[in-house]
Scaffold this active site. Sequence first.
Site, short mmCIF file in Angstrom:
data_model
loop_
_atom_site.label_atom_id
_atom_site.label_comp_id
_atom_site.label_asym_id
_atom_site.label_seq_id
_atom_site.Cartn_x
_atom_site.Cartn_y
_atom_site.Cartn_z
N GLY A 120 -2.67 27.42 63.50
CA GLY A 120 -1.68 27.88 63.41
C GLY A 120 -0.65 26.89 64.59
O GLY A 120 0.49 27.31 65.02
N ARG A 137 5.61 28.62 66.66
CA ARG A 137 5.96 28.85 68.22
C ARG A 137 4.83 29.14 69.04
O ARG A 137 4.75 28.90 70.22
CB ARG A 137 6.99 30.11 68.00
CG ARG A 137 8.21 29.75 67.79
CD ARG A 137 9.30 31.02 67.40
NE ARG A 137 8.78 32.15 66.37
CZ ARG A 137 9.50 32.18 64.97
NH1 ARG A 137 10.23 31.13 64.85
NH2 ARG A 137 9.27 32.79 64.47
N MET A 138 3.73 30.67 68.80
CA MET A 138 3.26 30.25 69.21
C MET A 138 1.33 29.69 69.22
O MET A 138 1.31 29.25 71.03
CB MET A 138 2.54 31.65 69.11
CG MET A 138 2.79 33.55 68.75
SD MET A 138 4.06 33.57 70.52
CE MET A 138 2.76 33.65 71.63
N GLY A 193 -4.45 37.17 66.95
CA GLY A 193 -2.30 37.95 67.58
C GLY A 193 -1.69 37.97 66.37
O GLY A 193 -0.72 38.92 66.41
N THR A 224 -0.26 39.28 63.26
CA THR A 224 0.39 41.03 62.96
C THR A 224 1.13 40.92 61.99
O THR A 224 0.83 40.37 61.12
CB THR A 224 1.60 41.33 64.39
OG1 THR A 224 3.08 40.93 63.90
CG2 THR A 224 1.55 40.79 65.74
N ASN A 245 -0.71 42.40 70.41
CA ASN A 245 0.39 42.45 71.51
C ASN A 245 -0.98 42.07 71.86
O ASN A 245 -1.52 43.01 72.50
CB ASN A 245 1.27 43.34 72.07
CG ASN A 245 2.09 42.95 73.31
OD1 ASN A 245 1.24 42.39 73.90
ND2 ASN A 245 3.26 44.17 72.61
N MET A 246 -1.48 40.99 72.92
CA MET A 246 -1.94 40.75 74.31
C MET A 246 -1.12 40.73 75.30
O MET A 246 -2.03 40.20 75.83
CB MET A 246 -2.04 38.77 73.62
CG MET A 246 -3.16 38.72 72.70
SD MET A 246 -5.00 38.69 72.43
CE MET A 246 -5.15 38.43 70.81
N HIS A 287 12.95 42.73 68.76
CA HIS A 287 12.33 42.06 68.40
C HIS A 287 13.65 40.30 67.56
O HIS A 287 14.51 40.83 67.47
CB HIS A 287 11.15 41.29 66.82
CG HIS A 287 9.78 41.90 68.39
ND1 HIS A 287 9.74 43.09 68.63
CD2 HIS A 287 9.19 41.55 68.92
CE1 HIS A 287 8.11 43.79 69.46
NE2 HIS A 287 8.69 42.14 69.59
N LYS A 303 11.46 37.47 63.39
CA LYS A 303 10.97 38.40 62.93
C LYS A 303 10.31 38.85 61.56
O LYS A 303 11.30 39.30 61.13
CB LYS A 303 10.38 39.66 64.01
CG LYS A 303 8.68 40.38 63.84
CD LYS A 303 8.94 41.21 65.90
CE LYS A 303 7.71 41.87 65.32
NZ LYS A 303 6.01 40.74 64.94
N GLY A 308 4.32 44.74 65.46
CA GLY A 308 2.11 45.67 65.35
C GLY A 308 2.00 46.44 66.49
O GLY A 308 1.40 47.47 67.22
#
Length: 269
Positions: A9, A13-14, A99, A101, A125-126, A157, A161, A167
């Site tokens: 991925g 964004r992440m 990570g 969700t 959630n990390m 959020h 989302k 989550g």
Amino acid sequence: MPTKIGVVGCVGRMGQMLVREVLHTKGTILTAVGDRAQSPAIGLDIGTTIGLPGLNQMIRVIDESFFADCDIVIDFTRPEASLFHASLAAKHGTKLVIGTTGLDKSQEAMLHEAANRTAIIYAANMSVGVNLLLALVEKVAAALPDQDFDAEIVEMHHKHKVDAPSGTALALGRAVASGRGVTLDDMAVMARQGQTGPRVTGEIGFATLRGGDVVGDHSVIFAGVGERIDISNHASDRRIFTKGAMRAALWLAGQQEKGLFSMRDVLGI
Ligand code: NAD
């Protein structure tokens, strides 16, 4: 030998932030980056794709060879994709940080199954702060009788989302339930509208807000008669998640046992 990290991925964004995080983390080397097979980014250099100098690291379709090239893969994608990645990780003994969700119960059961064959950290959630919040909430819930204090969980959020409640909100609900010795499924009220009648003692209520670019706000409110306790975390920079994911990856690098772990294991809380 540096730990070989893959990011799936990677154009999300992440994912983009994770690629930068891996490049900045001592003792690790970025060995593979991948995204969904239909992505127009497949075959492009990840560096130039995310605004860095060229890294000579091409964005790949995620398959068995991808996992064979990595010690640890970090995955912030979509639930179906994360399950596919877990099956590849299990097959190759590659460790996995998830990570993503929005996994439902049967999907979580499949993760447990994959974790019989490799070490997986799965956390909705990390962030270190949120994981401390989870531990605190469980303790507070255990200390406050449910007939005296009503537990409500509020989250907000950004408008992109796709799952609700978050989550993390669900994890906070499970922390309240665990502190009270009940199960969330029996007590959760996910939304209220119309003639709901009075609040039932012991309910764990949820409210979801969406809008703008809010990174992630979570509050657990214990509302009593004459006093109210609010325990909150407000995330203002998504880097807290990628830093947490790297901390999880480094913890996994030294982990000999197979199994499904959480950020609480990583943080020792
Ligand atoms: P995004 O939509 O920007 O990125 C998702 C990426 O996954 C995209 O690049 C997409 O192409 C890729 N993808 C989708 N299907 C795929 C597949 N089958 N195989 C490979 N790649 C695939 O989303 P985002 O904002 O980066 O969030 C990703 C996930 O991470 C979401 O579930 C989000 O809720 C979660 N998240 C978790 C935390 C945490 O701390 N655990 C923090 C932030 C976001």
